[in-house]
Enzyme design. Structure first.
Site, PDB file in Angstrom:
ATOM      1  N   ASP A 125     -17.478   1.393   2.177  1.00 59.41           N
ATOM      2  CA  ASP A 125     -16.790   2.791   2.172  1.00 59.41           C
ATOM      3  C   ASP A 125     -18.043   3.800   2.013  1.00 59.41           C
ATOM      4  O   ASP A 125     -18.683   3.592   1.034  1.00 59.41           O
ATOM      5  CB  ASP A 125     -15.776   3.135   0.992  1.00 59.41           C
ATOM      6  CG  ASP A 125     -14.728   3.885   1.406  1.00 59.41           C
ATOM      7  OD1 ASP A 125     -15.166   4.855   1.957  1.00 59.41           O
ATOM      8  OD2 ASP A 125     -13.515   3.638   1.331  1.00 59.41           O
ATOM      9  N   ASP A 227     -15.667   8.195   4.396  1.00 52.21           N
ATOM     10  CA  ASP A 227     -14.614   8.868   3.906  1.00 52.21           C
ATOM     11  C   ASP A 227     -14.734  10.416   4.101  1.00 52.21           C
ATOM     12  O   ASP A 227     -15.792  11.117   4.215  1.00 52.21           O
ATOM     13  CB  ASP A 227     -15.132   8.941   2.483  1.00 52.21           C
ATOM     14  CG  ASP A 227     -13.578   9.377   1.493  1.00 52.21           C
ATOM     15  OD1 ASP A 227     -12.404   8.633   1.499  1.00 52.21           O
ATOM     16  OD2 ASP A 227     -14.181  10.241   0.762  1.00 52.21           O
ATOM     17  N   GLU A 269     -12.999   8.595   8.573  1.00 52.92           N
ATOM     18  CA  GLU A 269     -11.744   9.050   8.345  1.00 52.92           C
ATOM     19  C   GLU A 269     -11.743  10.589   8.690  1.00 52.92           C
ATOM     20  O   GLU A 269     -12.461  11.395   8.171  1.00 52.92           O
ATOM     21  CB  GLU A 269     -11.391   8.973   6.838  1.00 52.92           C
ATOM     22  CG  GLU A 269     -10.016   9.564   6.491  1.00 52.92           C
ATOM     23  CD  GLU A 269     -10.042   9.600   4.981  1.00 52.92           C
ATOM     24  OE1 GLU A 269      -8.964   9.572   4.492  1.00 52.92           O
ATOM     25  OE2 GLU A 269     -11.041  10.081   4.324  1.00 52.92           O
ATOM     26  N   HIS A 343      -5.074   2.796   1.410  1.00 53.61           N
ATOM     27  CA  HIS A 343      -4.657   3.109  -0.191  1.00 53.61           C
ATOM     28  C   HIS A 343      -4.206   4.337  -0.300  1.00 53.61           C
ATOM     29  O   HIS A 343      -4.028   4.547  -1.524  1.00 53.61           O
ATOM     30  CB  HIS A 343      -6.141   2.754  -0.687  1.00 53.61           C
ATOM     31  CG  HIS A 343      -6.987   3.678  -0.364  1.00 53.61           C
ATOM     32  ND1 HIS A 343      -7.506   4.060   0.937  1.00 53.61           N
ATOM     33  CD2 HIS A 343      -7.706   4.706  -1.073  1.00 53.61           C
ATOM     34  CE1 HIS A 343      -8.237   4.864   1.126  1.00 53.61           C
ATOM     35  NE2 HIS A 343      -8.406   5.338  -0.141  1.00 53.61           N
ATOM     36  N   ASP A 344      -4.199   5.351   0.561  1.00 52.88           N
ATOM     37  CA  ASP A 344      -3.593   6.744   0.305  1.00 52.88           C
ATOM     38  C   ASP A 344      -2.129   6.901   0.729  1.00 52.88           C
ATOM     39  O   ASP A 344      -1.560   7.720   0.636  1.00 52.88           O
ATOM     40  CB  ASP A 344      -4.315   7.600   1.135  1.00 52.88           C
ATOM     41  CG  ASP A 344      -6.070   7.764   0.324  1.00 52.88           C
ATOM     42  OD1 ASP A 344      -6.196   7.627  -0.739  1.00 52.88           O
ATOM     43  OD2 ASP A 344      -6.802   8.137   1.457  1.00 52.88           O
TER      44      ASP A 344
HETATM   45  O1  TEU Z   1      -9.001  10.577   1.549  1.00 55.59           O
HETATM   46  C1  TEU Z   1      -8.854  11.947   2.118  1.00 55.59           C
HETATM   47  C2  TEU Z   1      -7.742  12.701   1.790  1.00 55.59           C
HETATM   48  O2  TEU Z   1      -7.817  13.548   2.084  1.00 55.59           O
HETATM   49  C3  TEU Z   1      -6.693  12.013   0.861  1.00 55.59           C
HETATM   50  O3  TEU Z   1      -7.032  12.391  -0.504  1.00 55.59           O
HETATM   51  C4  TEU Z   1      -5.574  12.455   1.168  1.00 55.59           C
HETATM   52  O4  TEU Z   1      -5.351  13.782   1.598  1.00 55.59           O
HETATM   53  C5  TEU Z   1      -4.266  12.531   0.390  1.00 55.59           C
HETATM   54  O5  TEU Z   1      -3.930  11.166   0.357  1.00 55.59           O
HETATM   55  C6  TEU Z   1      -2.992  12.895   0.987  1.00 55.59           C
HETATM   56  O6  TEU Z   1      -2.192  13.367   0.116  1.00 55.59           O
HETATM   57  C7  TEU Z   1     -10.246   9.939   1.184  1.00 55.59           C
HETATM   58  C8  TEU Z   1      -9.720   8.640   0.562  1.00 55.59           C
HETATM   59  O7  TEU Z   1      -9.105   7.694   1.301  1.00 55.59           O
HETATM   60  C9  TEU Z   1      -9.230   9.054  -0.794  1.00 55.59           C
HETATM   61  O8  TEU Z   1      -8.841   7.779  -1.406  1.00 55.59           O
HETATM   62  C10 TEU Z   1      -9.868   9.930  -1.568  1.00 55.59           C
HETATM   63  O9  TEU Z   1      -9.388  10.217  -3.059  1.00 55.59           O
HETATM   64  C11 TEU Z   1     -10.365  11.165  -0.917  1.00 55.59           C
HETATM   65  O10 TEU Z   1     -10.644  10.895   0.128  1.00 55.59           O
HETATM   66  C12 TEU Z   1     -11.685  11.717  -1.905  1.00 55.59           C
HETATM   67  O11 TEU Z   1     -12.730  10.889  -1.544  1.00 55.59           O
END
Ligand code: TEU
Ligand code: CA
Length: 568
Positions: A125, A227, A269, A343-344
């Protein structure tokens, strides 16, 4: 064009990586990452080797055979770098060190070697939109306005307010500008205040990132998941956050400095990606990334005002049309990624299927309709056994910074706590972060200690050991899907035609390449439905996933979540 039994069938990332394929053959002759399936590991929740309640790298190594049996080609490893863990590792304080809670660099090297021995690549990542506020760059930047690191971050001397620079909200709530108590200035952060954004207009910063990427690639990793990469071209002074004017220049420069000449996979992403601009990232001749994660199918069911905290029910005709649009937009112009969860996001079966009576059937139907489309599919840990949402009912069960922040913010804005908790139960990031359920032993076999976040109560009946032993379980179905993609060019590269677009429950499409046509139909509802009188003629053949004979006329009945995939 490669044959139905693809020339690369069965070959794994490492074998192909060493022969370094050329960009020119990517469209029809598959790149290794076009035949492979990715698997995401969220390290804290995967497997704990030392009883501290937190998953770790030795834990992952111990489970590699499970993944090799599944047949995946690479692991996307969520961050294991040194981090204060404000955002579970997405706040990095040293890109070249391993967080001691996850293990050592020797463990990491062993993971790369042990994975490679099983023909599995490790995809790191890459979190370079921001660092932790504990990163030495940020420490130096705040300590001294004259430091060369000052300009690695984004500063202003005025508090946020009306006028310029534009006011921007952070993704985890509140203003994206926080005041640095040391220098008194304001710095920019699109996520938590402990995650200051890097200033990508600074060429020295970009060169540092490139050097770090090369360092990991030289160690033997197979690529990067990048990311929030669509944010690095931001121009806060102009109110521009995603998809900034310099974004693609930075990506091409990064490719040139790190990926060119290597056979790595990269997946950016990009929440802002649209069917119109997605080919800009992944068109092979642009030399940016292999593919992006885009979220059209996710955000279309969020509330206009309360977002993910007030999800809408899934509307299958809309969802099918989104998938069809994306299939069309990237066919022959770029490359797609395919995923239900990460994971989000909530658990696939809870969000799009039925986590109750039809859990297994709906998990299998979801897997089938996703994996038989064009693109690189990703499996999020636990999805291969149909794991479900956490089922938390109290705020003190949650650990996620985003969930805890919005609980505070929305309650202060007058949202009823029960309503917020209902939203969190459906869509909080912690739904996917409960420990991996390995067995019916204490704590689902995840840890000998106390898990950092509660194990789902359903583990005695829902775990790897049980599901794997069931020939009709979810795992065996995923295995077959992964093998089919490797073996059939039509699954990798065939064109896509959506059938029955307006049907409320049946997801139906055709894939075609040369003389081969694959038909896929699934009933994505809890009710039996009939095949409509027109749109699809009689279906006769052997289901490629179960081997059972299918013979159906229009009007024929599909049981809840029944799925058919046959060669025409
Ligand atoms: O996620 C990007 C992100 O924008 C998410 O936080 C998303 O907006 C949110 O879950 C929606 O409600 C990436 C990673 O996947 C996430 O785990 C990180 O927290 C974020 O970036 C910051 O690095
Ligand atoms: Ca541990």
């Amino acid at each position: 064009m490669i044959s139905r039994r693809g020339a690369l069938a069965g070959m794994a990332a490492m074998t192909i990586a060493s022969s370094s394929s050329q960009a020119g053959i990517i469209q029809r002759d598959s790149a290794w990452w076009q035949s492979a399936v990715g698997y995401q590991i969220y390290p804290a929740s995967f497997a704990d080797s030392n009883g501290d309640g937190i998953g770790d790298i030795p834990g992952i190594i111990a489970k590699l055979d499970h993944l090799a049996d599944l047949g995946i080609g690479f692991i996307w490893l969520s961050p294991v770098y040194a981090s204060p863990m404000v955002d579970n590792g997405y706040d990095i304080s040293d890109y070249r060190a391993i967080n001691p809670i996850f293990g050592t660099m020797a463990d990491m090297d062993r993971l790369i070697t042990e994975a490679r021995a099983r023909r599995i690549g490790i995809v790191m990542d890459l979190v370079v939109n921001h660092t932790s506020d504990q990163h030495p760059w940020f420490r130096a930047a705040r300590a001294d306005r004259g430091s060369p690191y000052r300009d690695y971050y984004i500063w202003r001397d005025q508090p946020p307010g009306k006028g310029t620079p534009a006011d921007i909200e952070a993704s985890f709530g509140g203003s994206a500008w926080s005041r640095d108590s040391k220098s008194g200035d304001w710095y920019f952060h699109l996520f938590a205040p402990q995650q200051p954004d890097l200033n990508w207009t600074n060429p020295a910063l970009r060169a540092e990132v490139h050097a770090m990427m090369n360092w990991w690639l030289d160690k033997g990793v197979s690529g990067f998941r990048m990311d929030v990469i669509d944010l690095i071209g931001k121009q806060p002074e102009n109110g521009i956050v995603a998809d900034g004017p310099e974004l693609h220049r930075y990506l091409r420069e990064m490719h040139e400095a790190t990926l060119a000449g290597r056979d790595a996979v990269t997946v950016g992403e990009a929440w802002s990606a649209t069917p119109q601009n997605a080919p800009l990232y992944s068109a092979p001749d642009r030399h940016e990334v292999s593919m992006v994660f885009q979220f059209g199918h996710v955000t279309q069911f969020w509330d206009e005002k309360l977002g993910k905290w007030k999800p809408k029910p899934i509307d299958w005709p809309r969802l099918k049309s989104t998938f069809a649009t994306w299939q069309g937009a990237l066919h022959g112009t770029g490359w797609n990624s395919l995923f239900w969860g990460n994971h989000d996001l909530p658990r696939a079966v809870s969000r799009y299927g039925d986590e109750g009576k039809h859990r297994v059937a709906s998990a299998k139907a979801l897997a089938t309709i996703l994996h038989l489309m064009e693109g690189t599919p990703y499996i999020y840990q636990g999805e291969e056994i149909g794991m479900t949402n956490a089922g938390f009912t109290r705020i003190d069960q949650y650990r996620d910074v985003e969930t805890l922040n919005f609980h505070r913010i929305q309650l202060a804005e007058g949202v009823d706590e029960a309503a917020f908790l209902a939203g969190a139960r459906a869509n909080s990031r912690d739904n996917a972060r409960t420990p991996m359920q390995w067995s019916g032993a204490a704590n689902a076999g995840f840890t000998q200690g106390t898990p950092w976040i509660s194990v789902n109560a359903n583990y005695p009946s829902l775990n790897v050991e049980r599901d794997r032993a069931d020939p009709d379980g979810v795992f065996q179905l995923y295995r077959r899907l992964i093998a089919l993609r490797r073996d059939h060019a039509v699954i990798r590269h065939g064109d896509f035609r959506l059938l029955l677009p307006d049907h409320p429950a049946l997801v139906a499409y055709q894939r075609r390449l040369g003389s081969e046509t694959l038909l896929v139909i699934a009933n994505m509802s809890r009710q039996a439905v009939n095949l409509p009188p027109s749109g699809i003629s009689a279906i006769h053949g052997r289901d490629i996933l179960t081997g059972r004979r299918v013979s159906m006329q229009p009007g024929g009945k599909f049981e809840p979540y029944e799925t058919v995939a046959i060669w025409l």
